[in-house]
Design a protein around this motif. Structure first.
Motif, PDB file in Angstrom:
ATOM      1  N   ARG A  14       0.873  -1.182   0.000  1.00  0.00           N
ATOM      2  CA  ARG A  14       0.000   0.000   0.000  1.00  0.00           C
ATOM      3  C   ARG A  14       0.902   1.222   0.000  1.00  0.00           C
ATOM      4  O   ARG A  14       1.965   1.205   0.649  1.00  0.00           O
ATOM      5  N   TRP A  16       0.806   5.618   0.252  1.00  0.00           N
ATOM      6  CA  TRP A  16       0.151   6.933   0.352  1.00  0.00           C
ATOM      7  C   TRP A  16       1.262   7.970   0.274  1.00  0.00           C
ATOM      8  O   TRP A  16       2.089   8.067   1.185  1.00  0.00           O
ATOM      9  N   GLU A  19       4.696   7.398   1.796  1.00  0.00           N
ATOM     10  CA  GLU A  19       4.632   6.379   2.856  1.00  0.00           C
ATOM     11  C   GLU A  19       4.256   5.038   2.235  1.00  0.00           C
ATOM     12  O   GLU A  19       3.352   4.975   1.404  1.00  0.00           O
ATOM     13  N   VAL A  21       3.486   0.804   3.055  1.00  0.00           N
ATOM     14  CA  VAL A  21       3.273  -0.292   4.004  1.00  0.00           C
ATOM     15  C   VAL A  21       3.359  -1.588   3.205  1.00  0.00           C
ATOM     16  O   VAL A  21       2.753  -1.700   2.123  1.00  0.00           O
ATOM     17  N   PHE A  23       3.114  -5.866   3.495  1.00  0.00           N
ATOM     18  CA  PHE A  23       2.660  -6.999   4.321  1.00  0.00           C
ATOM     19  C   PHE A  23       3.263  -8.266   3.748  1.00  0.00           C
ATOM     20  O   PHE A  23       3.107  -8.559   2.559  1.00  0.00           O
ATOM     21  N   VAL A  32       6.150  -0.651   7.991  1.00  0.00           N
ATOM     22  CA  VAL A  32       6.068   0.696   7.408  1.00  0.00           C
ATOM     23  C   VAL A  32       7.463   1.043   6.892  1.00  0.00           C
ATOM     24  O   VAL A  32       8.449   0.909   7.619  1.00  0.00           O
TER      25      VAL A  32
ATOM     26  N   SER B 246       0.141  10.327  10.052  1.00  0.00           N
ATOM     27  CA  SER B 246       0.589   9.446   8.963  1.00  0.00           C
ATOM     28  C   SER B 246      -0.430   8.324   8.713  1.00  0.00           C
ATOM     29  O   SER B 246      -0.894   7.665   9.653  1.00  0.00           O
ATOM     30  N   ARG B 247      -0.753   8.135   7.438  1.00  0.00           N
ATOM     31  CA  ARG B 247      -1.662   7.026   7.107  1.00  0.00           C
ATOM     32  C   ARG B 247      -0.985   5.683   7.341  1.00  0.00           C
ATOM     33  O   ARG B 247      -1.615   4.735   7.815  1.00  0.00           O
ATOM     34  N   ALA B 248       0.288   5.599   6.994  1.00  0.00           N
ATOM     35  CA  ALA B 248       1.000   4.323   7.158  1.00  0.00           C
ATOM     36  C   ALA B 248       1.066   3.948   8.639  1.00  0.00           C
ATOM     37  O   ALA B 248       0.792   2.806   9.015  1.00  0.00           O
ATOM     38  N   ALA B 249       1.420   4.926   9.482  1.00  0.00           N
ATOM     39  CA  ALA B 249       1.494   4.645  10.920  1.00  0.00           C
ATOM     40  C   ALA B 249       0.105   4.317  11.465  1.00  0.00           C
ATOM     41  O   ALA B 249      -0.043   3.471  12.355  1.00  0.00           O
ATOM     42  N   MET B 251      -2.283   2.851   9.787  1.00  0.00           N
ATOM     43  CA  MET B 251      -2.610   1.482   9.379  1.00  0.00           C
ATOM     44  C   MET B 251      -1.943   0.472  10.312  1.00  0.00           C
ATOM     45  O   MET B 251      -2.558  -0.512  10.739  1.00  0.00           O
ATOM     46  N   LEU B 252      -0.671   0.740  10.629  1.00  0.00           N
ATOM     47  CA  LEU B 252       0.050  -0.180  11.508  1.00  0.00           C
ATOM     48  C   LEU B 252      -0.617  -0.239  12.885  1.00  0.00           C
ATOM     49  O   LEU B 252      -0.812  -1.324  13.462  1.00  0.00           O
ATOM     50  N   TYR B 261      -6.645  -9.534  12.553  1.00  0.00           N
ATOM     51  CA  TYR B 261      -5.840  -9.150  11.395  1.00  0.00           C
ATOM     52  C   TYR B 261      -4.895 -10.292  11.005  1.00  0.00           C
ATOM     53  O   TYR B 261      -4.764 -10.621   9.821  1.00  0.00           O
ATOM     54  N   PHE B 269      -5.133  -7.461   5.362  1.00  0.00           N
ATOM     55  CA  PHE B 269      -4.287  -6.326   4.950  1.00  0.00           C
ATOM     56  C   PHE B 269      -5.001  -5.482   3.901  1.00  0.00           C
ATOM     57  O   PHE B 269      -5.023  -4.247   3.988  1.00  0.00           O
ATOM     58  N   GLN B 270      -5.603  -6.138   2.928  1.00  0.00           N
ATOM     59  CA  GLN B 270      -6.299  -5.389   1.867  1.00  0.00           C
ATOM     60  C   GLN B 270      -7.512  -4.658   2.436  1.00  0.00           C
ATOM     61  O   GLN B 270      -7.780  -3.509   2.068  1.00  0.00           O
ATOM     62  N   GLY B 273      -6.216  -1.744   4.429  1.00  0.00           N
ATOM     63  CA  GLY B 273      -5.716  -0.735   3.484  1.00  0.00           C
ATOM     64  C   GLY B 273      -6.857   0.042   2.845  1.00  0.00           C
ATOM     65  O   GLY B 273      -6.765   1.259   2.645  1.00  0.00           O
ATOM     66  N   GLY B 274      -7.938  -0.659   2.555  1.00  0.00           N
ATOM     67  CA  GLY B 274      -9.108   0.007   1.973  1.00  0.00           C
ATOM     68  C   GLY B 274      -9.709   1.036   2.921  1.00  0.00           C
ATOM     69  O   GLY B 274     -10.127   2.122   2.507  1.00  0.00           O
ATOM     70  N   VAL B 276      -8.052   2.696   5.263  1.00  0.00           N
ATOM     71  CA  VAL B 276      -7.140   3.849   5.356  1.00  0.00           C
ATOM     72  C   VAL B 276      -7.172   4.658   4.051  1.00  0.00           C
ATOM     73  O   VAL B 276      -7.106   5.893   4.075  1.00  0.00           O
ATOM     74  N   ASP B 277      -7.309   3.985   2.904  1.00  0.00           N
ATOM     75  CA  ASP B 277      -7.443   4.691   1.616  1.00  0.00           C
ATOM     76  C   ASP B 277      -8.556   5.736   1.666  1.00  0.00           C
ATOM     77  O   ASP B 277      -8.433   6.822   1.119  1.00  0.00           O
TER      78      ASP B 277
END
Lengths: 91, 305
Positions: A14, A16, A19, A21, A23, A32, B246-249, B251-252, B261, B269-270, B273-274, B276-277
């Protein structure tokens, strides 16, 4: 130095902006990554197997200087190896 | 038929004998209990929930019973029985109703893998969901309870259900669990709110459950799209402050807050991710509920066409 993606990994991505990510489906781990680390892993996924080729590929895909990439990549590769995303075949 | 159609005496009898099936969001729970406080709590807080037909598929059989060990002679205890086993340590008999709520959460979070399940409150406005993941003590439930008293719709105060088939967020709409000072804060904030008996000295402190408003329950079949992921934090005296993160942080952190999860693997994961998108991701610090309401309302207004 030669390397490859860990054959026992299946990666999903993914992104953004700058950034990333990733998996690893096999390990069930989520990471990340910053731009340089993500770019390095993507280039290795695409076939770069030694440091000169990787430096060249990363420079092509980023706005980073050759000097900074050359200096940073050994550390980046070490991190990717510790995360079991990359195998360093010989050092 | 809804549960309030069953008089309290009949409910006690049915809970003691065959049990009663009630529908909460997408799940049918078949509840049995010989403990009076369970019947009282259900009669008060689940009054507007549908009683499922006996022929309907039951997702979870939940039995809250009196523990049978030697201890029962000097200190009565309640226990949760599921498939013949007791997954939790027995609790004092006065904790029986909270134990029912926690047991229902346990059933969903350990088995409903048709959803990605986050440990987070989730509320909705204009079709968009605000997911509020946070550790205990962050003020998540207090914030959630206050916002649903002022125009936001409750989807869940504890378990965010993300459909694995279409990524929508599915309402669970169960009573809101409040702890310690939050109980009186919300009673003062919304004097018409209805609460279960206050239960003291639980593992979570003093707890009480707040009844879900009828108009929220009426929309329990209406899913929402992800809109925001907001990590709230109560800080005494702080002005309300919403800060992009942060979007990545995010998501984590959401992955770390998820119950399943790891079970769902790449599909999880998908799905995450959706979410957070589609979501704006923020940290939110607050101390006053009215300030928080203004911030959330402004956020919702900013997404209206």
């Amino acid at each position: 130095m030669r390397f490859r993606t860990n054959p026992a990994s299946v990666l999903h991505w993914r992104q953004w902006d700058d950034e990333y990510v990733v998996f690893n489906e096999v390990a069930g781990q989520t990471h990340v990554l910053d731009t340089l680390t993500a770019c390095a892993l993507l280039c290795i996924e695409s076939g770069a197997t030694d440091l000169p080729a990787l430096v060249s590929d990363v420079i092509t895909h980023t706005e980073l200087s050759a000097d900074s990439v050359t200096k940073a990549l050994p550390f980046v590769l070490e991190q990717l190896s510790q995360a079991a995303l990359v195998d360093i075949i010989d050092g | 038929m809804i549960l309030s159609d069953v008089p309290l005496g009949d409910l006690r009898h049915r809970l003691r004998q065959a049990g009663i099936p009630i529908k909460t969001g997408p799940f049918n729970f078949h509840v049995r209990s010989s403990i009076a406080s369970v019947a009282q709590g259900m009669h008060l807080l689940y009054a507007d929930y549908p009683v499922s037909a006996d022929t309907e598929f039951v997702d979870f059989e939940v039995h809250i019973d009196e523990a049978t060990g030697l201890r029962r002679w000097y200190r009565r205890q309640s226990r949760f029985v599921y498939d013949g086993a007791s997954p939790f340590t027995p609790l004092p008999i006065s904790h029986a109703f909270p134990l029912l709520e926690w047991s229902m959460n346990w059933c969903i979070s350990t088995q409903a893998h048709q959803y990605l399940i986050l440990h987070a409150a989730v509320i909705e406005r204009d079709g968009l969901a605000a997911i509020l993941p946070a550790p205990p003590g962050s003020g998540k439930s207090t914030l959630c309870a206050s916002l649903i008293c002022r125009g936001w719709r409750l989807l869940s105060d504890e378990l965010t259900l993300i459909s694995m088939s279409d990524g929508s967020i599915v309402p669970l709409c169960r009573p809101v669990s409040l702890k310690n000072e939050s109980i009186d804060i919300i009673r003062r904030y919304e004097p018409s709110s209805v609460f279960s008996n206050v239960v003291r000295d639980t593992a979570k402190g003093t707890v009480a459950h707040m009844k879900v408003a009828t108009d929220h329950l009426a929309k329990v079949h209406v899913s929402a799209r992800p809109g925001w992921v907001i990590f709230p934090k109560y800080e005494s005296g702080a002005d309300a402050q919403l800060t992009p993160r942060s979007r990545a942080a995010s998501m984590l952190q959401l992955a770390q807050n998820a119950f399943n999860y790891g079970v769902l693997g790449a599909a999880g994961f998908q799905a995450l991710g959706g979410v957070v998108d589609q979501s704006g991701c923020y940290d939110f610090v607050y101390s006053r509920l009215d300030d928080a309401l203004r911030t959330f309302d402004a956020l919702a207004a900013s997404r209206r066409p």
